[in-house]
Design a protein around this motif. Structure first.
Motif, PDB file in Angstrom:
ATOM      1  N   ALA A 442       0.832  -1.287  -0.013  1.00  0.00           N
ATOM      2  CA  ALA A 442      -0.072   0.082   0.095  1.00  0.00           C
ATOM      3  C   ALA A 442       0.740   1.057  -0.024  1.00  0.00           C
ATOM      4  CB  ALA A 442      -1.015   0.014   1.378  1.00  0.00           C
ATOM      5  N   GLU A 443       1.802   1.321   0.897  1.00  0.00           N
ATOM      6  CA  GLU A 443       2.833   2.337   1.091  1.00  0.00           C
ATOM      7  C   GLU A 443       3.551   2.668  -0.479  1.00  0.00           C
ATOM      8  OE1 GLU A 443       6.620   2.889   2.824  1.00  0.00           O
ATOM      9  OE2 GLU A 443       6.170   1.017   4.083  1.00  0.00           O
ATOM     10  N   ASN A 444       3.941   1.633  -0.936  1.00  0.00           N
ATOM     11  CA  ASN A 444       4.900   1.860  -2.204  1.00  0.00           C
ATOM     12  C   ASN A 444       3.828   2.178  -3.198  1.00  0.00           C
ATOM     13  OD1 ASN A 444       7.562   1.063  -1.457  1.00  0.00           O
ATOM     14  ND2 ASN A 444       7.016  -0.929  -1.307  1.00  0.00           N
ATOM     15  N   SER A 445       2.933   1.621  -3.443  1.00  0.00           N
ATOM     16  CA  SER A 445       1.789   2.061  -4.488  1.00  0.00           C
ATOM     17  C   SER A 445       1.351   3.459  -4.356  1.00  0.00           C
ATOM     18  CB  SER A 445       0.535   0.973  -4.479  1.00  0.00           C
ATOM     19  OG  SER A 445      -0.160   0.958  -3.437  1.00  0.00           O
ATOM     20  N   LEU A 446       0.928   3.835  -3.137  1.00  0.00           N
ATOM     21  CA  LEU A 446       0.649   5.160  -2.894  1.00  0.00           C
ATOM     22  C   LEU A 446       1.642   6.232  -3.119  1.00  0.00           C
ATOM     23  CD1 LEU A 446      -1.708   4.512   0.261  1.00  0.00           C
ATOM     24  CD2 LEU A 446      -2.483   5.283  -2.028  1.00  0.00           C
ATOM     25  N   TRP A 447       2.838   5.973  -2.695  1.00  0.00           N
ATOM     26  CA  TRP A 447       3.918   6.821  -2.767  1.00  0.00           C
ATOM     27  C   TRP A 447       4.200   7.053  -4.241  1.00  0.00           C
ATOM     28  CZ3 TRP A 447       8.527   6.958  -5.320  1.00  0.00           C
ATOM     29  CH2 TRP A 447       9.513   8.209  -5.078  1.00  0.00           C
ATOM     30  N   ASN A 448       4.221   5.973  -5.047  1.00  0.00           N
ATOM     31  CA  ASN A 448       4.393   6.036  -6.376  1.00  0.00           C
ATOM     32  C   ASN A 448       3.338   7.049  -7.248  1.00  0.00           C
ATOM     33  OD1 ASN A 448       6.602   4.302  -8.228  1.00  0.00           O
ATOM     34  ND2 ASN A 448       4.694   4.801  -9.631  1.00  0.00           N
ATOM     35  N   ALA A 449       2.187   6.654  -6.834  1.00  0.00           N
ATOM     36  CA  ALA A 449       1.082   7.507  -7.358  1.00  0.00           C
ATOM     37  C   ALA A 449       1.213   8.927  -7.134  1.00  0.00           C
ATOM     38  CB  ALA A 449      -0.170   6.984  -7.150  1.00  0.00           C
TER      39      ALA A 449
END
Length: 482
Positions: A442-449
């Motif tokens: 979740a944190e990696n996908s949110l940060w990337n977006a």
């Protein structure tokens, strides 16, 4: 016929009175329960609660009764925690006692009893979490960089095309990522029947699975035997929920089987499971885990991205600073990636503040005690429902001064570095042994977006036909997920 109706009404009234007397009977404990508002016999505090936004009621009670509160609804004991330090002490340090879930009858009636989040603590839960760990652990989540970037690029194009509803493109981003990992589903555009049905299920579930909603079925077990047409409002949708669950559990799973037979399958959690014939889990378990990976992440991640977009609109100085940091660190002919993350502390602080400002699940997921416990001189009985009021944690002025303001610098040291390097400890991911197993993903996908959006787009107010700025007033939906 008439006498039979009278008999049925009389029987129901008798059951109600017996239950009321049983549940209102005073129980004696060796120490006092935590303080809380005085309730009515049997009903407890049910009539004092804002049923749409109970987190606001619990936060208001906290100002009167303290950081740990006792409440009851229809005879069900509830402990409300309005302090992160108390939550860490009980749910983390005493996790052997606080790792169970309350029995929520609406979960089973709605066909949602496969739900990993609400499983009782035990072997079945361990099987679920083991499968989640295969694809969502920290090392695996970092390895999905190419997939994050590809879907974030698609998100940018979808945002540029949208005219009003931002939910479709942000939802498509989170949905496509999760489905790529679980089912190898390569395209999940803004119009997708699976996503539409899953969203319908989530809309139903978010109103049925709260302890407050389920209390009526716990107090009156005979209600579970009534046909669905006897209920109104959200309760009337329990039959539709069961239908959706069966479709969503089976159809994408069976599609992976077809792809394997045709030799067209791509790597995914389900494909790996089917090819390796995992000894410790059956197909029903795998179906549940695969679907829960989706339904457990899409609403929360979509909500978080919505809050991010709103914050960037309302706080243009924050948006400008985050973009300036990206431009300083990342070469102009490249997009930011996870490898750049250590050099972008302010952007990480923005993500932390998004989750703090409007936590997506304001009351978290309720825990339940498996034994009696004592804290601060108060008695906490076995079987008590324990709720961490994440909304109250987010508005704790002792920890977050001027808490209603969006301010990423509260997560930074004086020299601009992150105060806490361990983002997965954020209270939004839960506590103890029930902490979210997908928190790294979740944190990696949110940060990337967020990084991709800020690198490419500028978020500003829309204009009316005369060119005047259209002001935005933040409005948050109710339910289990905001």
């Amino acid at each position: 016929m008439f006498s039979a109706q009278i008999l049925a009404v009389a029987t129901s009234c008798t059951i109600f009175l017996i239950a009321a007397l049983r549940l209102s009977r005073k129980r004696v404990y060796p120490l006092p329960l935590p303080p809380g508002p005085r309730g009515l016999p049997f009903l407890g505090n049910a009539l004092q609660l804002d049923t749409k936004r109970p987190w606001l009621t619990y936060a208001a009670w906290g100002k009167t009764y303290g950081k740990i509160i006792h409440s009851s609804i229809l005879g069900i004991d509830m402990i409300i925690i309005n302090s992160e330090s108390i939550a860490r002490e009980l749910l983390d340090k005493r996790s052997a006692i606080y790792s169970d879930r309350p029995v929520i009858p609406t979960n089973e009636i709605s066909g949602l009893d496969f739900n990993t989040v609400l499983l009782p603590y035990g072997e079945k839960l361990r099987q679920h979490r083991k499968l989640f760990h295969q694809v969502l652990r920290a090392e695996a989540s970092v390895s999905y960089q190419e997939m994050y970037s590809r879907h974030a690029t698609e998100l940018i194009f979808n945002l540029l095309k949208v005219t009003d509803d931002l939910q479709k493109p942000t939802q498509a981003y989170t949905a496509s990522l999760i489905m790529s990992v679980t089912y190898g589903y390569t395209s999940c555009g803004t119009q997708d029947p699976f996503v539409d049905r899953a969203q319908e299920l989530l809309d139903i579930a978010r109103h049925l699975l709260s302890p407050e909603r389920a209390a009526m079925f716990t107090a009156f077990p005979f209600l579970k035997k009534l046909p669905v047409w006897c209920f109104r409002g959200a309760y009337s949708l329990m039959g539709r929920s069961r239908e959706l669950c069966q479709q969503l559990l089976n159809e994408p799973f069976n599609e992976v089987k077809v792809q394997m037979a045709n030799g067209t399958v791509t790597k995914s959690l389900v494909a790996d499971f089917l090819s390796q014939a995992e000894e410790n889990a059956d197909e029903d378990t795998m179906k549940a885990v695969a679907l829960m990976g989706y339904v457990g992440g899409i609403d929360t991640s979509t909500s978080t991205l919505h809050v991010f977009l709103m914050a960037m609109l309302l706080y243009p100085d924050v948006q400008a600073r985050a973009r300036a940091e990206i431009n300083e660190v990342v070469m102009h002919d490249k997009m930011p990636t996870i490898d750049d993350r250590p050099s972008l502390p302010y952007l990480d602080a923005v993500l932390r503040e998004v989750l703090r400002w409007y936590p997506p699940i304001p009351l978290g997921m309720a825990h339940a005690t498996t034994n009696d416990d004592i804290y601060g001189g108060y008695f906490i009985p076995k079987g008590t429902v324990v709720i961490v009021n994440q909304w109250a944690l987010s508005r704790d002025e002792d920890v977050f001064p001027d808490a209603s303001r969006f301010d990423p610098t509260r997560h930074l040291t004086a020299d601009g570095q992150l105060k806490d390097q361990h983002f997965v400890n954020h209270f939004a991911f839960g506590h103890g042994r029930r902490v979210c197993p997908g928190r790294w993903f979740a944190e990696n996908s949110l940060w990337n977006a967020m990084a991709t959006i800020l690198a490419v787009l500028r978020i500003d107010h829309a204009r009316d036909s005369n060119g005047n700025r259209i002001e935005v007033k933040p409005e948050i939906t109710t339910g289990m997920v905001m």
